[in-house]
Structure formats: structure tokens, C-alpha cells
Scaffold this motif. Sequence first.
Motif, PDB file in Angstrom:
ATOM      1  N   PHE A  17      31.803   8.441  27.127  1.00 32.66           N
ATOM      2  CA  PHE A  17      32.923   7.715  26.543  1.00 32.66           C
ATOM      3  C   PHE A  17      32.602   6.229  26.628  1.00 32.66           C
ATOM      4  CE2 PHE A  17      37.137   5.626  27.341  1.00 32.66           C
ATOM      5  CZ  PHE A  17      37.577   5.692  26.021  1.00 32.66           C
ATOM      6  N   ILE A  18      32.451   5.598  25.460  1.00 37.10           N
ATOM      7  CA  ILE A  18      32.113   4.179  25.391  1.00 37.10           C
ATOM      8  C   ILE A  18      33.388   3.414  25.045  1.00 37.10           C
ATOM      9  CG2 ILE A  18      30.635   2.469  24.290  1.00 37.10           C
ATOM     10  CD1 ILE A  18      28.783   4.873  23.513  1.00 37.10           C
ATOM     11  N   HIS A  19      33.689   2.392  25.830  1.00 38.31           N
ATOM     12  CA  HIS A  19      34.964   1.687  25.693  1.00 38.31           C
ATOM     13  C   HIS A  19      34.802   0.207  25.981  1.00 38.31           C
ATOM     14  CE1 HIS A  19      35.476   1.030  30.029  1.00 38.31           C
ATOM     15  NE2 HIS A  19      34.761   2.143  30.118  1.00 38.31           N
ATOM     16  N   SER A  20      35.871  -0.512  25.796  1.00 39.14           N
ATOM     17  CA  SER A  20      36.000  -1.904  26.220  1.00 39.14           C
ATOM     18  C   SER A  20      37.274  -1.985  27.055  1.00 39.14           C
ATOM     19  CB  SER A  20      36.107  -2.825  25.011  1.00 39.14           C
ATOM     20  OG  SER A  20      36.489  -4.119  25.427  1.00 39.14           O
ATOM     21  N   PRO A  21      37.241  -2.687  28.164  1.00 39.62           N
ATOM     22  CA  PRO A  21      38.441  -2.756  29.009  1.00 39.62           C
ATOM     23  C   PRO A  21      39.609  -3.483  28.349  1.00 39.62           C
ATOM     24  CG  PRO A  21      36.691  -4.153  29.890  1.00 39.62           C
ATOM     25  CD  PRO A  21      36.101  -3.386  28.750  1.00 39.62           C
ATOM     26  N   PHE A  22      39.351  -4.220  27.275  1.00 40.68           N
ATOM     27  CA  PHE A  22      40.409  -4.979  26.597  1.00 40.68           C
ATOM     28  C   PHE A  22      40.925  -4.278  25.351  1.00 40.68           C
ATOM     29  CE2 PHE A  22      37.476  -7.958  28.677  1.00 40.68           C
ATOM     30  CZ  PHE A  22      38.325  -8.401  29.681  1.00 40.68           C
ATOM     31  N   CYS A  23      40.525  -3.041  25.133  1.00 40.76           N
ATOM     32  CA  CYS A  23      40.867  -2.286  23.926  1.00 40.76           C
ATOM     33  C   CYS A  23      42.012  -1.316  24.236  1.00 40.76           C
ATOM     34  CB  CYS A  23      39.621  -1.537  23.453  1.00 40.76           C
ATOM     35  SG  CYS A  23      39.903  -0.260  22.241  1.00 40.76           S
ATOM     36  N   GLY A  24      43.165  -1.536  23.605  1.00 39.43           N
ATOM     37  CA  GLY A  24      44.313  -0.658  23.834  1.00 39.43           C
ATOM     38  C   GLY A  24      44.052   0.765  23.361  1.00 39.43           C
ATOM     39  N   THR A  25      43.406   0.918  22.230  1.00 41.11           N
ATOM     40  CA  THR A  25      43.084   2.250  21.713  1.00 41.11           C
ATOM     41  C   THR A  25      42.157   2.988  22.668  1.00 41.11           C
ATOM     42  OG1 THR A  25      43.301   1.367  19.473  1.00 41.11           O
ATOM     43  CG2 THR A  25      42.208   3.493  19.694  1.00 41.11           C
ATOM     44  N   CYS A  26      41.256   2.245  23.299  1.00 38.70           N
ATOM     45  CA  CYS A  26      40.343   2.851  24.277  1.00 38.70           C
ATOM     46  C   CYS A  26      41.121   3.442  25.456  1.00 38.70           C
ATOM     47  CB  CYS A  26      39.339   1.826  24.792  1.00 38.70           C
ATOM     48  SG  CYS A  26      38.204   1.201  23.542  1.00 38.70           S
ATOM     49  N   HIS A  27      42.170   2.753  25.885  1.00 41.50           N
ATOM     50  CA  HIS A  27      42.975   3.250  27.011  1.00 41.50           C
ATOM     51  C   HIS A  27      43.688   4.553  26.631  1.00 41.50           C
ATOM     52  CE1 HIS A  27      42.304  -0.033  29.802  1.00 41.50           C
ATOM     53  NE2 HIS A  27      42.446  -0.876  28.778  1.00 41.50           N
ATOM     54  N   VAL A  28      44.173   4.632  25.398  1.00 44.98           N
ATOM     55  CA  VAL A  28      44.820   5.860  24.930  1.00 44.98           C
ATOM     56  C   VAL A  28      43.796   6.992  24.874  1.00 44.98           C
ATOM     57  CG1 VAL A  28      45.982   6.951  22.972  1.00 44.98           C
ATOM     58  CG2 VAL A  28      46.601   4.622  23.647  1.00 44.98           C
ATOM     59  N   ALA A  29      42.612   6.711  24.317  1.00 45.14           N
ATOM     60  CA  ALA A  29      41.556   7.724  24.215  1.00 45.14           C
ATOM     61  C   ALA A  29      41.111   8.189  25.602  1.00 45.14           C
ATOM     62  CB  ALA A  29      40.371   7.167  23.429  1.00 45.14           C
ATOM     63  N   GLU A  30      40.995   7.253  26.533  1.00 46.69           N
ATOM     64  CA  GLU A  30      40.597   7.612  27.897  1.00 46.69           C
ATOM     65  C   GLU A  30      41.618   8.565  28.528  1.00 46.69           C
ATOM     66  OE1 GLU A  30      39.335   5.561  32.150  1.00 46.69           O
ATOM     67  OE2 GLU A  30      40.092   4.292  30.521  1.00 46.69           O
ATOM     68  N   GLY A  31      42.898   8.320  28.272  1.00 50.88           N
ATOM     69  CA  GLY A  31      43.939   9.223  28.779  1.00 50.88           C
ATOM     70  C   GLY A  31      43.771  10.633  28.236  1.00 50.88           C
ATOM     71  N   MET A  32      43.409  10.747  26.959  1.00 55.36           N
ATOM     72  CA  MET A  32      43.174  12.067  26.367  1.00 55.36           C
ATOM     73  C   MET A  32      42.013  12.765  27.057  1.00 55.36           C
ATOM     74  SD  MET A  32      43.468  11.416  22.305  1.00 55.36           S
ATOM     75  CE  MET A  32      44.877  10.625  21.563  1.00 55.36           C
ATOM     76  N   LEU A  33      40.919  12.034  27.283  1.00 53.69           N
ATOM     77  CA  LEU A  33      39.745  12.635  27.919  1.00 53.69           C
ATOM     78  C   LEU A  33      40.039  13.032  29.365  1.00 53.69           C
ATOM     79  CD1 LEU A  33      36.891  10.377  26.507  1.00 53.69           C
ATOM     80  CD2 LEU A  33      37.773  12.546  25.604  1.00 53.69           C
ATOM     81  N   ARG A  34      40.805  12.227  30.051  1.00 55.76           N
ATOM     82  CA  ARG A  34      41.182  12.581  31.430  1.00 55.76           C
ATOM     83  C   ARG A  34      42.053  13.845  31.453  1.00 55.76           C
ATOM     84  NH1 ARG A  34      39.484   9.097  35.136  1.00 55.76           N
ATOM     85  NH2 ARG A  34      39.048   6.951  34.530  1.00 55.76           N
ATOM     86  N   GLN A  35      42.922  13.994  30.469  1.00 52.17           N
ATOM     87  CA  GLN A  35      43.747  15.204  30.380  1.00 52.17           C
ATOM     88  C   GLN A  35      42.876  16.432  30.137  1.00 52.17           C
ATOM     89  OE1 GLN A  35      47.072  15.434  31.008  1.00 52.17           O
ATOM     90  NE2 GLN A  35      46.693  17.621  30.917  1.00 52.17           N
ATOM     91  N   ILE A  36      41.850  16.285  29.311  1.00 54.66           N
ATOM     92  CA  ILE A  36      40.920  17.395  29.059  1.00 54.66           C
ATOM     93  C   ILE A  36      40.190  17.766  30.346  1.00 54.66           C
ATOM     94  CG2 ILE A  36      38.758  18.016  27.883  1.00 54.66           C
ATOM     95  CD1 ILE A  36      39.895  16.390  25.445  1.00 54.66           C
TER      96      ILE A  36
END
Length: 105
Positions: A17-36
Motif C-alpha cells: 500500500f503506497i500512500h502519502s501521510p497528507f492524503c485524505g483519500t489514502c487514510h480512507v483506503a488504509e482503513g479499508m485495508l486494515r478492515q480486510i
Amino acid sequence: MREIIQNELNDKDLLLFIHSPFCGTCHVAEGMLRQIETTLDKDIFFHMNASLHESFMYEHKIESVPCLFIRENGETRKKVYAFHSIANILSILLEQKPELFDRMS
């Protein structure tokens, strides 16, 4: 989900999972992956701050974040940029990495 270290970027198989700490969409996507991961009851994803790995981003032609980078047997299988829903990501994982679900059958 754990942060990837440099030598793991060369692993033949990778769910990254490639992200930026300042990206709001990244935080939402990370939540989905953590739920999985919670549903599967195991850590399956690595995560990486895109701004700290410019050479990887360039070499693998990562276009934007968030990105789920899937590599198998040393070859890039898929780059997912749209995290529509948990069900969508699960269907991609089922298609690309069905062995993750063997224990659930």
C-alpha cells in the motif's frame, strides 16, 4: 499492516500500500485495508510513504496515491488506484491472490 523496509521492496511477492501521510483519500483506503486484515485475521499488506521512496515510484511507474501495488513472482500484476469499497478490494485480492482466502473456505 507494517511499514516496508528497503530490502523487502525487492521481494518477488508483494502486497504494498503506497500512500502519502497528507492524503485524505489514502487514510480512507488504509482503513479499508486494515478492515480486510482484521477480517482475514492476519497482516497481509506492507505500507510505504511514497515521498520516501522516489526511485521505487519512478521505476514502477506509480502514477498516484493511494496505490495498492501487487507483485507476484517478481512481476507487477496490478496497480490499484481506485479504492471504491472493501468489497471491491476483496474481489481484486480474490482474483490476484486467491491463496489468501484458502483458510476461510
